[in-house]
Motif scaffolding. Structure first.
Motif, PDB file in Angstrom:
ATOM      1  N   THR A 129     -10.310  -2.845   7.046  1.00  0.00           N
ATOM      2  CA  THR A 129      -9.481  -4.025   7.282  1.00  0.00           C
ATOM      3  C   THR A 129      -8.892  -4.514   5.969  1.00  0.00           C
ATOM      4  OG1 THR A 129     -10.854  -4.673   9.170  1.00  0.00           O
ATOM      5  CG2 THR A 129      -9.446  -6.367   8.225  1.00  0.00           C
ATOM      6  N   PHE A 130      -7.617  -4.911   5.991  1.00  0.00           N
ATOM      7  CA  PHE A 130      -6.958  -5.412   4.787  1.00  0.00           C
ATOM      8  C   PHE A 130      -5.765  -6.286   5.184  1.00  0.00           C
ATOM      9  CE2 PHE A 130      -5.378  -1.222   5.886  1.00  0.00           C
ATOM     10  CZ  PHE A 130      -4.005  -1.413   5.966  1.00  0.00           C
ATOM     11  N   LYS A 131      -5.304  -7.065   4.230  1.00  0.00           N
ATOM     12  CA  LYS A 131      -4.092  -7.855   4.420  1.00  0.00           C
ATOM     13  C   LYS A 131      -2.971  -7.224   3.609  1.00  0.00           C
ATOM     14  CE  LYS A 131      -2.078 -12.490   3.935  1.00  0.00           C
ATOM     15  NZ  LYS A 131      -2.312 -13.902   3.540  1.00  0.00           N
ATOM     16  N   TRP A 132      -1.788  -7.103   4.203  1.00  0.00           N
ATOM     17  CA  TRP A 132      -0.612  -6.613   3.491  1.00  0.00           C
ATOM     18  C   TRP A 132       0.418  -7.739   3.418  1.00  0.00           C
ATOM     19  CZ3 TRP A 132       3.526  -7.154   6.669  1.00  0.00           C
ATOM     20  CH2 TRP A 132       3.307  -7.078   8.053  1.00  0.00           C
ATOM     21  N   THR A 133       1.104  -7.800   2.283  1.00  0.00           N
ATOM     22  CA  THR A 133       2.121  -8.831   2.058  1.00  0.00           C
ATOM     23  C   THR A 133       3.320  -8.187   1.391  1.00  0.00           C
ATOM     24  OG1 THR A 133       0.378 -10.481   1.709  1.00  0.00           O
ATOM     25  CG2 THR A 133       2.614 -11.076   1.001  1.00  0.00           C
ATOM     26  N   THR A 134       4.528  -8.478   1.901  1.00  0.00           N
ATOM     27  CA  THR A 134       5.744  -7.937   1.290  1.00  0.00           C
ATOM     28  C   THR A 134       6.341  -8.946   0.324  1.00  0.00           C
ATOM     29  OG1 THR A 134       7.360  -8.793   2.884  1.00  0.00           O
ATOM     30  CG2 THR A 134       6.182  -6.764   3.492  1.00  0.00           C
ATOM     31  N   SER A 166      -4.595  -6.729  -0.108  1.00  0.00           N
ATOM     32  CA  SER A 166      -5.671  -7.622  -0.529  1.00  0.00           C
ATOM     33  C   SER A 166      -6.721  -7.706   0.578  1.00  0.00           C
ATOM     34  CB  SER A 166      -5.130  -9.028  -0.846  1.00  0.00           C
ATOM     35  OG  SER A 166      -4.510  -9.602   0.301  1.00  0.00           O
ATOM     36  N   ASN A 167      -7.834  -8.361   0.243  1.00  0.00           N
ATOM     37  CA  ASN A 167      -8.911  -8.597   1.217  1.00  0.00           C
ATOM     38  C   ASN A 167      -9.365  -7.298   1.889  1.00  0.00           C
ATOM     39  OD1 ASN A 167      -7.933 -11.111   0.525  1.00  0.00           O
ATOM     40  ND2 ASN A 167      -7.939 -11.937   2.588  1.00  0.00           N
ATOM     41  N   VAL A 168      -9.573  -6.252   1.089  1.00  0.00           N
ATOM     42  CA  VAL A 168      -9.988  -4.954   1.634  1.00  0.00           C
ATOM     43  C   VAL A 168     -11.478  -4.985   1.971  1.00  0.00           C
ATOM     44  CG1 VAL A 168     -10.157  -2.485   1.185  1.00  0.00           C
ATOM     45  CG2 VAL A 168      -8.208  -3.777   0.299  1.00  0.00           C
ATOM     46  N   VAL A 169     -11.804  -4.658   3.221  1.00  0.00           N
ATOM     47  CA  VAL A 169     -13.197  -4.653   3.677  1.00  0.00           C
ATOM     48  C   VAL A 169     -13.434  -3.389   4.505  1.00  0.00           C
ATOM     49  CG1 VAL A 169     -14.959  -5.806   5.073  1.00  0.00           C
ATOM     50  CG2 VAL A 169     -13.357  -7.175   3.722  1.00  0.00           C
ATOM     51  N   VAL A 170     -14.513  -2.679   4.203  1.00  0.00           N
ATOM     52  CA  VAL A 170     -14.907  -1.504   4.982  1.00  0.00           C
ATOM     53  C   VAL A 170     -16.157  -1.840   5.768  1.00  0.00           C
ATOM     54  CG1 VAL A 170     -15.784   0.851   4.868  1.00  0.00           C
ATOM     55  CG2 VAL A 170     -13.861   0.181   3.440  1.00  0.00           C
ATOM     56  N   ASN A 171     -16.115  -1.550   7.058  1.00  0.00           N
ATOM     57  CA  ASN A 171     -17.280  -1.725   7.929  1.00  0.00           C
ATOM     58  C   ASN A 171     -17.415  -0.473   8.785  1.00  0.00           C
ATOM     59  OD1 ASN A 171     -19.423  -2.633   9.418  1.00  0.00           O
ATOM     60  ND2 ASN A 171     -18.281  -4.198  10.538  1.00  0.00           N
TER      61      ASN A 171
END
Length: 266
Positions: free
Chosen positions: A240-245, A230-235
């Motif tokens: 940048t992203f968040k991973w959750t198990t 989630s929260n995928v951002v390209v700069n």
């Protein structure tokens, strides 16, 4: 004299054989420019794609070439899965290759639809070969490589609070047999190593899936836990992203690309 005639006859036969056994897959023409597709199977990624065609010899004037969509032989639907941006192409004098443009939707590329076309021209005759092209819709994905990671805000439900000191290292994405899927050398990008003091050192078995620039995780790690992104951002060169198990662990990771920028991932 008889021996000379025999040599002459043998040379003639060899010459005829060499000329007639030209290694090309199709007839060669030095005169008339005949219209055909340069490839009978083409792969078009989502977005604007040029369907290419050719002629057997360079044209001596400009010619209009029109694309004809064959719905009966296609799984793609015109107007829904794709549109024709340029139905008529101008093949300029002196050229042997041209193309007409279509715009493929992301959904059609994910679904791997296909569109079949024929071509015609009022000023060019059609060749006897390659009169139909099948354009396979597909998502282009070129994410394989080794990247530097920095992971922060990592957490495990087993306690210890949220870690804010960046964990750094390298991770490798390796293309799998499934198009757009990559195995990940560590799916927590250093998170497991710091959360569990090196045991385990990494999460394996999880794959990164890229479907027309939309990222997701597939499969499960060695403990049977799945992951979401989630929260995928390209700069630029940073992703940048968040991973959750499914166990409740999470972290925020930035991958840095050394040779250029990331595509417009989401």
């Amino acid at each position: 004299m008889k021996k000379i005639l025999n040599y002459f006859l043998l040379a003639s036969v060899v010459t005829l054989f060499v000329v007639s056994c030209k290694p090309d897959d199709e007839p060669y023409f030095e005169g008339e420019s005949l219209l055909h597709f340069d490839r009978v199977a083409q792969t078009g990624a989502d977005g604007v794609y040029s369907v290419t065609y050719g002629v057997t010899s360079p044209v001596s004037a400009d010619h209009n070439v029109t694309a004809q969509f064959n719905q009966a032989r296609s799984t793609a639907v015109l107007g829904t899965d794709f549109t024709i941006v340029e139905n008529t192409s101008v093949l300029k004098s002196g050229n042997v290759l041209g193309g007409f443009k279509i715009n493929i939707t992301k959904a059609a590329a994910v679904a791997k639809k296909q569109a079949v076309f024929t071509i015609k021209s009022s000023t060019l005759n059609n060749a006897s070969f390659k009169q139909e092209v099948v354009v396979q819709f597909a998502c282009q994905s070129l994410l394989a490589g080794t990247y530097q990671y920095s992971t922060v805000n990592y957490f495990t439900p087993e306690g210890g609070g949220i870690g804010t000191t960046p964990v750094t290292g390298s991770v490798t994405l390796t293309a799998s047999a499934v198009a757009g899927e990559y195995s990940i050398s560590d799916a927590t990008f250093g998170g497991y190593n710091v959360l569990y003091s090196g045991n385990p050192a990494s999460a394996t078995g999880v794959r990164l899936r890229d479907q027309c620039n939309t990222l997701s995780f597939a499969g499960a790690n060695q403990f049977g836990d799945t992951q979401v992104i989630s929260n995928v951002v390209v700069n630029g060169n940073k992703l940048t992203f968040k991973w959750t198990t499914s166990y409740g662990e999470y972290g925020t990771t930035t991958l840095t690309k050394a040779n250029g920028n990331w595509p417009a991932l989401n």
